[in-house]
Structures are given as C-alpha cells and as structure tokens.
Design a protein around this motif. Structure first.
Motif, short mmCIF file in Angstrom:
data_model
loop_
_atom_site.label_atom_id
_atom_site.label_comp_id
_atom_site.label_asym_id
_atom_site.label_seq_id
_atom_site.Cartn_x
_atom_site.Cartn_y
_atom_site.Cartn_z
N CYS A 53 0.18 -1.30 0.11
CA CYS A 53 -0.01 -0.06 -0.43
C CYS A 53 0.80 1.56 0.09
O CYS A 53 0.82 2.88 -0.36
N GLY B 152 -3.96 4.42 -3.46
CA GLY B 152 -4.75 4.32 -3.14
C GLY B 152 -5.57 3.85 -3.75
O GLY B 152 -7.14 3.90 -3.92
N CYS C 267 -9.38 1.75 -3.36
CA CYS C 267 -10.06 3.10 -2.57
C CYS C 267 -10.78 3.58 -3.23
O CYS C 267 -12.23 4.58 -2.68
N ASN D 180 -13.02 7.76 3.78
CA ASN D 180 -11.85 8.03 4.55
C ASN D 180 -10.43 7.38 4.26
O ASN D 180 -9.29 7.37 4.65
N ARG E 205 -2.99 6.73 2.17
CA ARG E 205 -3.58 6.05 2.78
C ARG E 205 -4.81 6.47 3.93
O ARG E 205 -5.89 7.52 3.24
N CYS E 206 -5.43 5.19 4.42
CA CYS E 206 -6.68 5.24 5.14
C CYS E 206 -6.57 5.95 6.23
O CYS E 206 -5.85 5.45 6.93
N HIS F 59 -7.33 2.69 9.21
CA HIS F 59 -7.10 1.75 8.78
C HIS F 59 -6.82 0.62 10.35
O HIS F 59 -7.01 -0.65 10.45
N THR F 60 -6.76 1.64 11.18
CA THR F 60 -6.86 0.37 12.64
C THR F 60 -7.71 0.14 12.72
O THR F 60 -8.11 -0.73 14.13
N LEU G 59 -10.93 -0.37 10.83
CA LEU G 59 -12.05 -0.82 9.67
C LEU G 59 -12.44 -1.45 10.70
O LEU G 59 -13.89 -1.61 9.81
N CYS H 3 -13.87 -4.34 3.39
CA CYS H 3 -11.83 -4.05 3.18
C CYS H 3 -11.12 -4.50 3.89
O CYS H 3 -9.45 -4.77 3.54
N THR H 4 -11.56 -5.18 4.82
CA THR H 4 -10.17 -6.19 5.74
C THR H 4 -9.49 -7.46 4.65
O THR H 4 -8.99 -7.85 5.01
#
Length: 277
Positions: A17, A22, A25, A48, A54-55, A58-59, A61, A69-70
């Motif tokens: 990533c 992105g 996304c 997001n 970057r998301c 992300h931590t 989701l 997304c995961t």
C-alpha cells in the motif's frame, strides 16, 4: 515480470500500500451492507482516503463497519499500476490519468490473481507433468501485466482467465487424486450453495469446492486436506479446529473473511488472521 522500484519479485504478488495510489479505495465501488458502512461509486474516492493515499481508519476498519476492506487483496496490482503502468504519476497530481487508471486497475488485479494461482501450481509436485504448460501461461500472464494502459483497457481478460482456468482444473485433479477414495460422493461441490451448512467434522478431503458458497457454514473440525478452495466464499465460515493443510488455491483474503481458532491447521504459506480467537 517487472516489479515496482525497490520491490523484490518475491513480493510482487503481495499488496504494498505504501507504493500504491489508494486504487482499491478509489477505483472500486461498494454497497452499504454488513461489509461496508456506506455506498461508494466506482471512481469516487472513499471518504476515509487521506491525501497521502493512506486509509484514515485503517486500525479500526472492522469496528467502523468496513470489514470488507480487511478481506480485500489486490495481489500486488495496486503498486504495479501505480509505479509501473503509470510510471509513478498519481491521479491527484495528474487528474487526466484518473479515469484510465481506475479502469486498468481491475484488469491488472485479475491478472495478478491468476499469477498467484499459477505460481502456487508450480509448487505442486503431483502436477509436475503440467509444469511446462503452467510456466508458459505464467510467463504469458506476466507479459500481459506489462502492457500499456491502452492495451490493458482492450485486453480480453475473461478469455485469458478461461485458458488459465482449464490448466488449473487439470492441476487440481492431479493434486486431489492423492486423496484416494476419501470423500467419494462429496468431491465435486463446485459452485455449491452451502451457505450456513452444518459440516462440522465433515470429511472433505480431496473435495472440489471451487466457487462454493460457504458463507457462515459450520466447518468446525472439518478435514479439508487436499481440497480445492479456489474462489470459495468463506465469509463468516467457522474453521475452528479444521485441517486445511495441503488444500490448494486458498488465499489469505479467504482466511481473513472466515473465523477460526488456534487449533485451525493452515498451509505454511498463509498466516492466522489477527481477529481469530
């Protein structure tokens, strides 16, 4: 097969990533559901997605309603399109490239998925009589990923997938023959609707579960050794205590979408998802 700058060929089929703009996304659509908290049209950046690609969540989701997304994996297509196909020119700095870049990304993603399956097929000793053909298609698929944006946009990727699939089917048959008489009568479950099925402790050795719908199926303690799981939908399937050693064409996203525990036995190339109990 060329790789993005600074990337080894060993990692060419793994998402990076940090080297992607992105694309998953922005290029892909999703619909509000148990997997996504909102609707998003193709070509519209997710709310997001930060300016650095970057998301922003992300931590968290899963907690935020974006579990879909995961379990997504581009198999390295994101960095390939970003750094190779478009030479490191991002769609925000060069908005004239956005439409073409977003259209090309799903094509390259399909090709990278095929590269992942063909690469695995080359490691399967029961199919060594096919290794020459597998190598030829692996090289051909790799060359296709090197095409320019215009050629990729015109590529009949469905026809190429069909050619690869024929070879992967032959590979599967040779590998699953090693299961002998195990699971006779249960072996061909291709495309089967097994949503919510009670398969606790089932003997599925050597079964073909290609494209099977195993959503929320109870596979607790099931024996899936030498099973073909290509394209099987394992969302919320319970793999607690199941034996997946030796199964073929299983991917990390499929595992990430499922549930399991410390007793679940996995192929050595895959890792136990962090959210499993």
């Amino acid at each position: 097969m060329n790789t993005a700058p600074g990337q080894s060929e060993d990692r060419a089929l793994q998402a990076d990533c940090e080297s992607c703009f992105g694309l998953c996304c922005a290029a892909l659509p999703f619909v509000a559901s148990a997997d996504f908290a909102i609707n998003k049209d193709a070509g519209t950046p997710c709310r997001n997605l930060r300016t650095d690609f970057r998301c922003g969540i992300h931590t968290r989701l899963r907690q935020s309603g974006f579990s879909g997304c995961t379990v997504y994996d581009c198999f390295g297509a994101g960095q390939k399109v970003s750094q190779v196909t478009f030479g490191g020119k991002d769609w925000r700095q060069a908005p004239e490239t956005a439409q073409e870049m977003f259209a090309v990304f799903p094509v390259v993603r399909q090709l990278h998925e095929l590269l992942r399956y063909l690469t695995e097929a080359l490691t399967l000793r029961p199919a060594r009589s096919l290794h020459g053909e597998i190598r030829r298609l692996l090289d051909e698929t790799g060359r296709l990923t090197e095409l320019g944006p215009d050629a990729l946009g015109k590529l009949d990727v469905a026809a190429h997938r069909q050619d690869v699939n024929v070879l992967l089917l032959r590979t599967s048959e040779l590998v699953r023959a090693g299961a002998g008489q195990a699971g006779r009568g249960k072996k061909d479950r291709r495309g089967a609707d097994l949503m919510g099925a009670r398969l606790r402790g089932a003997d599925l050795r050597g079964a073909s579960l290609r494209g099977a719908y195993l959503i929320a199926a109870d596979l607790t303690g099931a024996d899936l050794r030498l099973a073909d799981l290509i394209g099987a939908d394992l969302r919320d399937a319970d793999l607690s205590g199941a034996d997946l050693t030796g199964c073929i064409f299983l991917t990390q996203p499929q595992l990430n979408a499922a549930r399991g525990d410390a007793a679940t036995r996995l192929p050595p190339a895959l890792t136990r998802p962090a959210h499993w109990s």
